[in-house]
Write a protein that holds these residues in place. Structure first.
Motif, mmCIF file in Angstrom:
data_model
loop_
_atom_site.group_PDB
_atom_site.id
_atom_site.type_symbol
_atom_site.label_atom_id
_atom_site.label_comp_id
_atom_site.label_asym_id
_atom_site.label_seq_id
_atom_site.Cartn_x
_atom_site.Cartn_y
_atom_site.Cartn_z
ATOM 1 N N ASP A 297 0.828 -1.211 0.000
ATOM 2 C CA ASP A 297 0.000 0.000 0.000
ATOM 3 C C ASP A 297 0.852 1.246 0.000
ATOM 4 O OD1 ASP A 297 -2.499 -0.987 -0.007
ATOM 5 O OD2 ASP A 297 -2.785 -0.961 2.163
ATOM 6 N N ILE A 298 1.771 1.278 0.940
ATOM 7 C CA ILE A 298 2.549 2.499 1.157
ATOM 8 C C ILE A 298 3.433 2.800 -0.045
ATOM 9 C CG2 ILE A 298 4.376 3.497 2.578
ATOM 10 C CD1 ILE A 298 3.055 1.899 4.931
ATOM 11 N N ILE B 288 10.598 16.588 -0.211
ATOM 12 C CA ILE B 288 9.170 16.784 0.080
ATOM 13 C C ILE B 288 8.582 15.566 0.795
ATOM 14 C CG2 ILE B 288 6.902 17.025 -0.988
ATOM 15 C CD1 ILE B 288 8.285 18.707 -3.178
ATOM 16 N N MET B 289 8.950 14.384 0.332
ATOM 17 C CA MET B 289 8.388 13.161 0.917
ATOM 18 C C MET B 289 8.976 12.868 2.292
ATOM 19 S SD MET B 289 6.188 12.181 -1.161
ATOM 20 C CE MET B 289 5.744 10.564 -0.608
ATOM 21 N N GLY B 290 10.227 13.207 2.481
ATOM 22 C CA GLY B 290 10.849 12.974 3.776
ATOM 23 C C GLY B 290 11.698 11.722 3.822
ATOM 24 N N ILE C 148 9.262 8.488 7.710
ATOM 25 C CA ILE C 148 8.063 7.816 7.205
ATOM 26 C C ILE C 148 7.813 6.549 8.012
ATOM 27 C CG2 ILE C 148 7.038 6.679 5.208
ATOM 28 C CD1 ILE C 148 8.732 8.535 3.459
ATOM 29 N N ALA D 46 6.706 6.948 11.727
ATOM 30 C CA ALA D 46 5.305 7.223 12.018
ATOM 31 C C ALA D 46 4.617 5.986 12.560
ATOM 32 C CB ALA D 46 4.597 7.713 10.763
ATOM 33 N N LYS E 117 1.516 12.406 16.042
ATOM 34 C CA LYS E 117 0.970 11.269 15.304
ATOM 35 C C LYS E 117 -0.495 11.028 15.677
ATOM 36 C CE LYS E 117 1.387 6.801 15.930
ATOM 37 N NZ LYS E 117 2.036 5.647 16.512
ATOM 38 N N LEU F 59 -3.205 15.896 2.051
ATOM 39 C CA LEU F 59 -1.905 16.537 2.286
ATOM 40 C C LEU F 59 -2.029 18.055 2.285
ATOM 41 C CD1 LEU F 59 0.578 14.443 0.155
ATOM 42 C CD2 LEU F 59 0.690 14.844 2.606
ATOM 43 N N LYS G 216 -1.122 20.460 5.279
ATOM 44 C CA LYS G 216 -0.005 21.387 5.119
ATOM 45 C C LYS G 216 -0.435 22.810 5.416
ATOM 46 C CE LYS G 216 2.903 19.375 1.605
ATOM 47 N NZ LYS G 216 2.969 19.516 0.149
ATOM 48 N N VAL H 162 6.827 16.409 6.591
ATOM 49 C CA VAL H 162 7.144 15.743 5.329
ATOM 50 C C VAL H 162 5.946 14.885 4.916
ATOM 51 C CG1 VAL H 162 9.641 15.743 5.568
ATOM 52 C CG2 VAL H 162 8.328 13.910 6.592
ATOM 53 N N GLU H 163 5.704 14.852 3.606
ATOM 54 C CA GLU H 163 4.492 14.210 3.105
ATOM 55 C C GLU H 163 4.426 12.724 3.417
ATOM 56 O OE1 GLU H 163 3.764 14.991 -0.942
ATOM 57 O OE2 GLU H 163 3.514 17.146 -0.644
ATOM 58 N N GLY H 164 5.611 12.117 3.427
ATOM 59 C CA GLY H 164 5.656 10.658 3.561
ATOM 60 C C GLY H 164 4.965 10.111 4.797
ATOM 61 N N THR H 165 4.923 10.913 5.868
ATOM 62 C CA THR H 165 4.325 10.413 7.113
ATOM 63 C C THR H 165 2.855 10.045 6.946
ATOM 64 O OG1 THR H 165 4.255 12.746 7.672
ATOM 65 C CG2 THR H 165 5.755 11.400 8.933
ATOM 66 N N TYR I 22 1.276 8.358 4.541
ATOM 67 C CA TYR I 22 0.886 7.100 3.901
ATOM 68 C C TYR I 22 0.787 5.902 4.842
ATOM 69 C CZ TYR I 22 1.453 10.074 -0.080
ATOM 70 O OH TYR I 22 1.317 11.112 -0.938
ATOM 71 N N PRO I 23 1.746 5.751 5.767
ATOM 72 C CA PRO I 23 1.580 4.631 6.711
ATOM 73 C C PRO I 23 0.309 4.788 7.550
ATOM 74 C CG PRO I 23 3.804 5.505 6.819
ATOM 75 C CD PRO I 23 3.019 6.438 5.971
ATOM 76 N N LEU I 24 -0.059 6.030 7.886
ATOM 77 C CA LEU I 24 -1.262 6.255 8.684
ATOM 78 C C LEU I 24 -2.501 5.859 7.886
ATOM 79 C CD1 LEU I 24 -0.391 9.715 10.305
ATOM 80 C CD2 LEU I 24 -0.230 7.449 11.317
ATOM 81 N N LEU I 25 -2.552 6.286 6.622
ATOM 82 C CA LEU I 25 -3.693 5.928 5.775
ATOM 83 C C LEU I 25 -3.814 4.416 5.662
ATOM 84 C CD1 LEU I 25 -3.611 8.454 2.783
ATOM 85 C CD2 LEU I 25 -5.308 8.290 4.595
ATOM 86 N N SER I 26 -2.675 3.780 5.411
ATOM 87 C CA SER I 26 -2.695 2.334 5.222
ATOM 88 C C SER I 26 -3.176 1.631 6.497
ATOM 89 C CB SER I 26 -1.298 1.862 4.830
ATOM 90 O OG SER I 26 -1.139 0.505 5.106
ATOM 91 N N ARG I 27 -2.737 2.130 7.651
ATOM 92 C CA ARG I 27 -3.125 1.487 8.898
ATOM 93 C C ARG I 27 -4.593 1.697 9.196
ATOM 94 N NH1 ARG I 27 0.299 2.942 13.871
ATOM 95 N NH2 ARG I 27 -1.641 4.066 14.134
#
Lengths: 200, 109
Positions: free
Chosen positions: A43-44, A78-80, A85, A88, B12, B34, B38, B45-48, B50-55
């Motif tokens: 997913d990620i 931007i993504m980090g 990541i 989190a 978080k 996002l 923002k 950072v945007e990447g944080t 996606y794991p939250l959405l997936s979970r």
């Protein structure tokens, strides 16, 4: 002049510079290494690839069709960082250690030091032994037990050839990153220059 | 004590709450979420995200569907499930309690 690859990122096709590709590959691999759960990881990675694709498409135009190292670096900013990541999830340590990119080697056939198929050269790079020694051992094995040739032929068939720069670095166990690729080309250039001088 | 970690954990928790809250208003795809986050400087950072959405999706709080987009490939639109709505309600009330509690302690002296 740079070599480019074409990649499918989030269902779009992009042309990407050699060095930019390696950087992006490394980044995605590192993110992947943070997630042990397979479903979650898929997913990620998919979501992140979609977003990266969107970021790149905003930067490209009719006059600018190739993703460069700068584009990749900006997108990664931007993504980090993967640790942020993955962090989190509340997990400090990556699932697979990132170290493996620094020390992990893969067995390839080395086309640069080949006599026949490059098997001995590749084995030499893998084991950090001079290929000549491996060749001698193989020849001795052939005369002593008659298996040397068979082993060689099987490896010739089974072991892939190191074609790209990234694979050649992997073969030697160097981490695949932009500066190493730079060094690699510099070494190549110097060796060509030397052999040219010798011929003169 | 590890204050950075405490801060990250706090952020978080709030972020998960906000994602649900954003989706309760409209279904959205990742980039919409996002942008909202923002704007309020909740995400660095945007990447944080996606794991939250997936979970949240795997926990049954969100569902998603693919939708054509005006430009580019189809987008993954997230929506709250019934379970997600229940969780959001709970979070909202515990958020209010928390603010009142913390406020009362901070302003006591």
């Amino acid at each position: 002049m740079k070599k480019t690859f074409s990649v499918n990122l989030g269902n779009r096709v992009y042309n990407i510079d050699d060095d930019a590709y390696v950087r992006l590959r490394e980044y995605l691999d590192r993110i992947e290494s943070y997630f042990s759960d397979e479903k979650e990881r898929e997913d990620i990675i998919n979501d992140i690839e979609m977003r990266l694709s969107e970021l790149f498409s905003e930067r490209l135009s009719a006059n600018r069709q190739v993703i460069t190292l700068d584009d990749v670096a900006d997108a990664i900013r931007i993504m980090g960082d993967p640790s942020e990541i993955g962090g989190a999830k509340g997990k400090g340590e990556p699932y697979r250690s990132y170290e493996r990119y620094g020390t992990h080697r893969r067995l390839y056939r080395d086309p640069d030091t080949r006599v026949l198929g490059g098997v001995c050269g590749g084995l030499g790079a893998y084991l950090d032994v001079d290929p000549v020694i491996i060749r001698i051992i193989l020849v001795v094995l052939f005369f002593a037990f008659g298996v040397g040739l068979l082993v060689y032929l099987i490896m010739w068939i089974v072991v892939p050839e190191a074609r790209t720069t990234a694979q050649k670095l992997e073969m030697r166990g160097d981490p695949v990153n932009a500066s190493n690729i730079g060094n690699f080309f510099k070494e190549e250039f110097d060796s060509v220059k030397k052999s040219f001088k010798r011929k003169k | 004590m590890d204050f950075e970690n405490a801060k990250a954990q706090m952020r978080k928790g709030v972020l998960e709450f906000c994602i649900l809250s954003i989706l309760s208003k409209n279904d959205a795809y990742a980039t919409d979420i996002l942008n909202a986050l923002k704007k309020s400087e909740l995400i660095v950072v945007e990447g944080t995200l996606y794991p939250l959405l997936s979970r949240q999706k795997n926990a049954g709080l969100l569902s998603y569907r693919w939708e054509e987009s005006p430009q580019g490939p189809p987008r993954k639109y997230y929506a709250l499930t019934d379970k997600g709505r229940d969780v959001l309600k709970e979070l909202e009330s515990s958020w209010k309690d928390l603010i009142e509690a913390v406020d009362s302690i901070i302003h006591r002296n």
